[in-house]
Design an enzyme around this catalytic site. Structure first.
Site, PDB file in Angstrom:
ATOM      1  N   GLU A 143       0.845  -1.188   0.000  1.00 37.13           N
ATOM      2  CA  GLU A 143       0.000   0.000   0.000  1.00 37.13           C
ATOM      3  C   GLU A 143       0.892   1.253   0.000  1.00 37.13           C
ATOM      4  O   GLU A 143       1.891   1.323   0.704  1.00 37.13           O
ATOM      5  CB  GLU A 143      -0.890   0.015   1.242  1.00 37.13           C
ATOM      6  CG  GLU A 143      -1.821   1.233   1.314  1.00 37.13           C
ATOM      7  CD  GLU A 143      -2.629   1.295   2.591  1.00 37.13           C
ATOM      8  OE1 GLU A 143      -3.679   1.965   2.591  1.00 37.13           O
ATOM      9  OE2 GLU A 143      -2.233   0.674   3.593  1.00 37.13           O
ATOM     10  N   LYS A 176      -9.863   2.233  -2.242  1.00 41.16           N
ATOM     11  CA  LYS A 176     -10.051   1.805  -0.851  1.00 41.16           C
ATOM     12  C   LYS A 176     -11.413   2.265  -0.331  1.00 41.16           C
ATOM     13  O   LYS A 176     -11.736   3.453  -0.345  1.00 41.16           O
ATOM     14  CB  LYS A 176      -8.926   2.384   0.006  1.00 41.16           C
ATOM     15  CG  LYS A 176      -8.911   1.908   1.450  1.00 41.16           C
ATOM     16  CD  LYS A 176      -7.673   2.462   2.148  1.00 41.16           C
ATOM     17  CE  LYS A 176      -7.523   1.934   3.568  1.00 41.16           C
ATOM     18  NZ  LYS A 176      -6.275   2.456   4.191  1.00 41.16           N
ATOM     19  N   CYS A 191      -5.739  -2.554   2.805  1.00 41.58           N
ATOM     20  CA  CYS A 191      -5.479  -2.318   4.223  1.00 41.58           C
ATOM     21  C   CYS A 191      -6.730  -2.492   5.077  1.00 41.58           C
ATOM     22  O   CYS A 191      -7.167  -3.610   5.317  1.00 41.58           O
ATOM     23  CB  CYS A 191      -4.846  -0.946   4.414  1.00 41.58           C
ATOM     24  SG  CYS A 191      -3.953  -0.774   5.994  1.00 41.58           S
TER      25      CYS A 191
END
Length: 344
Positions: free
Chosen positions: A121, A195, A236
């Site tokens: 990431e 995300k 994440c």
């Protein structure tokens, strides 16, 4: 490094996606259920499927029609076994250096036989709200407007590999996103995941980071068919929300990739735990790739890039115990013999 052979097992997936009200903290959950007195089922979200099929049929993820959530059918996995390479990279303030460094790591992984390579990431930028606007790229424009993805496209084509390109800050209009791009072995961009769950945390005396100060949340799950199987993408904190992984499992994913930069507080508590939970609950593989730990950085990543199998076995983490598995490690590999699953 030694290779580990994956273990497959059969399990009947529970496709009941009904959620209790006290679990409606997820943006994905809130997009499914709304209402004050009772959770009311609204139109379920469309699942974006990236496929070679020129006329894809969008299918809704519905708990009332679980058979539809399985279309299109899962793809057979390629044979013989293939290697997954996790490139755990150190990240600096020099963007050109970060791009060149990532390219060398990808090339080294491919030389050692990896057919699927995953980056961390935010690998082209320091992990900070101040840096995201400065390092952001216009991915849709491509070329000079996005040197990071231009490199990934070129190296995927030249080496004939599939790349899950970690994530970079993306600029789209007046908004910034934390975005993962997936490139096929022909170098074409085959998926882009923004995300969904932004990381806003405030633990007194430990860590405070509010991603939403600069970033906008994505809205769409992403699943893509590649040369090495069907892959779901999360970034994440997306791993914290089980309903996203359940959708990917219901859509026939063999593997979920989560580029992630857990920190020194949440890493020891949740990094391995969440990977094993998502893999076991959905009977698939989970791969994570972290930036290398830099204890002098403003945000210190936990490291410990990992591949977890469907019965919760941690392949790569165990193989790396004799290494410094949180500092830079270009050549982390696991040989995957089969990632098939069955629900009969």
């Amino acid at each position: 490094m030694k290779s580990a052979v994956a273990i497959t097992s059969k399990i009947h997936l529970n496709l009941n996606l009904n959620l209790r009200r006290n679990h409606l903290y997820s943006p994905l959950s809130r997009s499914i259920f709304r209402g004050k007195a009772k959770p009311v089922f609204q139109s379920p979200p469309l699942i974006r499927t990236h496929s070679s099929n020129p006329n894809p049929n969008p299918i809704m993820a519905s708990s009332f029609k679980p058979e539809q959530a399985r279309a299109p059918p899962a793809l057979p996995l390629p044979t013989p076994p293939f290697k997954v390479g996790l490139c755990q990279l150190s990240v600096t303030a020099d963007k050109e250096r970060n791009i060149a460094h990532a390219r060398r790591a990808i090339e080294e992984a491919a030389e050692k036989g990896a057919k699927l390579i995953i980056l961390p990431e935010i690998w082209n930028s320091p992990y900070s709200n101040d840096s995201f606007p400065v390092y952001a790229e216009d991915i849709d424009a491509g070329g000079d407007a996005s040197p990071s993805t231009a490199m990934l496209s070129e190296v995927a084509r030249l080496l004939k590999i599939t790349i899950v390109g970690g994530s970079i800050p993306e600029r789209s209009g007046d908004r910034l996103y934390n975005t993962c791009c997936v490139f096929g072995s022909d170098g074409k961009l085959i998926a882009k995941h923004r995300k969904i769950h932004l990381f806003d945390i405030d633990i007194p005396g430990k860590i405070t980071f509010i991603e939403s100060k600069s970033l906008t949340a994505g809205e769409t799950p992403t699943i893509v068919d590649t040369d090495v199987g069907r892959i779901g993408i999360g970034i994440c904190y997306d791993i914290r929300f089980q309903e996203l992984a359940m959708i990917y499992g219901a859509r026939g994913a063999h593997l979920i990739c989560y580029p992630g930069a857990f920190n020194m507080t949440t890493g020891p508590l949740h990094w391995e735990l969440l990977q094993r939970a998502r893999a076991t609950d959905n009977q698939l593989y989970v791969a994570t790739c972290s930036p290398a730990r830099d204890e002098g950085a403003g945000y210190v990543a936990w490291g410990h890039s990992t591949l977890v199998g469907p019965v919760s076995e941690c392949f790569l983490f165990q193989l790396c115990q004799f290494l410094s598995c949180y500092h830079e490690n270009w050549a982390s590999f696991c040989t995957v013999s089969s990632m098939s699953k069955s629900a009969d």
